[in-house]
Design a protein around this motif. Structure first.
Motif, PDB file in Angstrom:
ATOM      1  N   THR A 136       4.450  45.697  46.116  1.00 36.40           N
ATOM      2  CA  THR A 136       4.771  44.274  46.187  1.00 36.40           C
ATOM      3  C   THR A 136       6.103  43.987  45.497  1.00 36.40           C
ATOM      4  N   PHE A 137       6.945  43.252  46.178  1.00 39.22           N
ATOM      5  CA  PHE A 137       8.206  42.791  45.578  1.00 39.22           C
ATOM      6  C   PHE A 137       8.074  41.289  45.340  1.00 39.22           C
ATOM      7  N   ILE A 138       8.278  40.863  44.105  1.00 39.52           N
ATOM      8  CA  ILE A 138       8.067  39.462  43.716  1.00 39.52           C
ATOM      9  C   ILE A 138       9.411  38.746  43.652  1.00 39.52           C
ATOM     10  N   ARG A 139       9.481  37.620  44.340  1.00 42.75           N
ATOM     11  CA  ARG A 139      10.679  36.776  44.308  1.00 42.75           C
ATOM     12  C   ARG A 139      10.310  35.403  43.742  1.00 42.75           C
ATOM     13  N   ILE A 140      11.031  34.967  42.738  1.00 44.30           N
ATOM     14  CA  ILE A 140      10.827  33.650  42.120  1.00 44.30           C
ATOM     15  C   ILE A 140      12.157  32.918  42.118  1.00 44.30           C
ATOM     16  N   HIS A 141      12.104  31.666  42.557  1.00 43.99           N
ATOM     17  CA  HIS A 141      13.327  30.860  42.594  1.00 43.99           C
ATOM     18  C   HIS A 141      13.044  29.486  41.992  1.00 43.99           C
ATOM     19  N   PHE A 142      13.886  29.088  41.034  1.00 47.67           N
ATOM     20  CA  PHE A 142      13.825  27.755  40.440  1.00 47.67           C
ATOM     21  C   PHE A 142      14.986  26.929  40.983  1.00 47.67           C
ATOM     22  N   HIS A 143      14.649  25.711  41.404  1.00 45.26           N
ATOM     23  CA  HIS A 143      15.691  24.802  41.880  1.00 45.26           C
ATOM     24  C   HIS A 143      15.530  23.463  41.161  1.00 45.26           C
ATOM     25  N   ILE A 144      16.560  23.072  40.423  1.00 50.29           N
ATOM     26  CA  ILE A 144      16.541  21.808  39.683  1.00 50.29           C
ATOM     27  C   ILE A 144      17.563  20.881  40.316  1.00 50.29           C
ATOM     28  N   HIS A 145      17.042  19.741  40.795  1.00 51.32           N
ATOM     29  CA  HIS A 145      17.919  18.743  41.409  1.00 51.32           C
ATOM     30  C   HIS A 145      17.446  17.360  40.992  1.00 51.32           C
ATOM     31  N   SER A 146      18.332  16.596  40.391  1.00 50.62           N
ATOM     32  CA  SER A 146      18.014  15.251  39.918  1.00 50.62           C
ATOM     33  C   SER A 146      16.845  15.343  38.933  1.00 50.62           C
ATOM     34  N   ASP A 147      15.724  14.678  39.236  1.00 49.99           N
ATOM     35  CA  ASP A 147      14.574  14.702  38.334  1.00 49.99           C
ATOM     36  C   ASP A 147      13.434  15.557  38.892  1.00 49.99           C
ATOM     37  N   THR A 148      13.742  16.470  39.793  1.00 43.66           N
ATOM     38  CA  THR A 148      12.717  17.301  40.429  1.00 43.66           C
ATOM     39  C   THR A 148      12.967  18.775  40.138  1.00 43.66           C
ATOM     40  N   LEU A 149      11.918  19.448  39.695  1.00 47.73           N
ATOM     41  CA  LEU A 149      11.955  20.893  39.477  1.00 47.73           C
ATOM     42  C   LEU A 149      11.078  21.551  40.534  1.00 47.73           C
ATOM     43  N   THR A 150      11.658  22.496  41.264  1.00 49.19           N
ATOM     44  CA  THR A 150      10.932  23.209  42.311  1.00 49.19           C
ATOM     45  C   THR A 150      10.786  24.668  41.924  1.00 49.19           C
ATOM     46  N   PHE A 151       9.557  25.135  41.957  1.00 54.18           N
ATOM     47  CA  PHE A 151       9.251  26.532  41.681  1.00 54.18           C
ATOM     48  C   PHE A 151       8.744  27.165  42.974  1.00 54.18           C
TER      49      PHE A 151
END
Length: 311
Positions: free
Chosen positions: A254-269
């Motif tokens: 298994t290859f694990i990919r994690i991406h965090f995206h911060i835009h304005s007041d929203t955090l996306t995981f």
């Protein structure tokens, strides 16, 4: 006060033209009988209702009301009338009408006492509701505290065992992984005591955690990327680690990919791996507690997206 008003109105209807002293005595007679019946209902019969003995409760209430109506209307009223030399309206009246009057009084008493009981029952139900809410909140806090301890003993044992075996063959790698494990445990023991931590600290923890997973052959590799400004953002500790947990056996490919995206007041995981079954019930409960109406969670096989409002 309601019983006193009811006794006054009843006496005024039955004896509208009598003198002041007998009038007061009649009021006291009606009030006393009602108050005694009400007190017995509250102190003795209400516990039966709370224990859900409904048949015994209602039969006892009706019997109690009937007995005290009979005492007030037939016994004590006649005694008072004889004492003051008054004419009782029940004399020379057909017995059927007396029974109809008693039935009417029973109905009125029942409605009045039932109305007063509602206040007591509403207070009880409110206390019961608050108690259940406290239990639920305590349960959620316990679940949240448990979820902060996501580094399982089996993973620690496996890491230490493998480090011991490779200490002589690969001392540099072993030293590196033990330092990672030390930082991971330090974060879990000290930083996780706080209700909130820096997002940067949580990301560093995830990197250490993923490195240990890779070292134990729970995955073939990982990639963690961040898009946006993370400085000053606070989140609850160990918020994202549960998504890496699964009921399935670990797959070393298994290859694990994690991406965090911060835009304005929203955090996306966003997480992509090979897991199709996840322990998401506790995660959803914790998110409902931490971010009520301020999060969106999408869990699919091999893919997770979490969006939270951080402001």
């Amino acid at each position: 006060f309601a019983l006193l008003v009811f006794a006054y109105v009843e006496t005024l209807y039955l004896y509208p033209h009598i003198a002041t002293i007998p009038f007061i005595v009649f009021i006291w007679n009606a009030f006393s009988c009602k108050f005694i019946a009400y007190t017995i209902t509250i102190t003795i019969l209400v516990p039966l209702l709370l224990k859900r003995h409904y048949t015994i409760f209602w039969a006892s209430v009706l019997t109690l009301i009937f007995v005290f109506v009979w005492l007030q209307q037939i016994t004590f009223d006649n005694i008072i009338c004889n004492h003051f030399g008054l004419y009782s309206w029940r004399k020379n009246v057909h017995f059927l009408y007396i029974w109809m009057d008693i039935f009417t009084q029973n109905s009125l008493w029942f409605l009045v006492i039932l109305g007063i009981l509602m206040g007591r029952m509403l207070k009880y139900w409110n206390n019961e509701h608050e108690y259940k809410q406290q239990i639920q909140a305590s349960k959620l806090r316990m679940e949240a505290d448990t979820m902060k301890e996501q580094v399982s003993p089996s993973l620690l044992c496996s890491t230490l065992h493998k480090s011991g075996e490779s200490a002589e063959a690969a001392p540099k790698e072993t030293s590196d992984i033990l330092m990672r494990l030390s930082r991971l445990l330090r974060y879990q023991l000290y930083d996780c005591r706080q209700d909130i931590v820096l997002l940067d600290s949580e990301i560093r923890f995830l990197k250490e955690y993923l490195a240990i997973l890779q070292y134990n052959n729970n995955c073939s590799g990982f990639n963690l990327s961040v898009d946006g400004q993370t400085v000053g953002i606070l989140i609850p500790p160990m918020l994202f680690t549960p998504f890496l947990q699964s009921e399935e056996l670990p797959d070393k490919h298994t290859f694990i990919r994690i991406h965090f995206h911060i835009h304005s007041d929203t955090l996306t995981f966003e997480l992509t791996d090979n897991h199709t079954q996840r322990n998401n019930i506790s995660v959803r409960r914790r998110l409902e507690q931490l971010y009520p109406q301020k999060h969106d969670l999408f869990i699919e096989p091999k893919h997770v997206i979490l969006k939270i409002q951080i402001c």
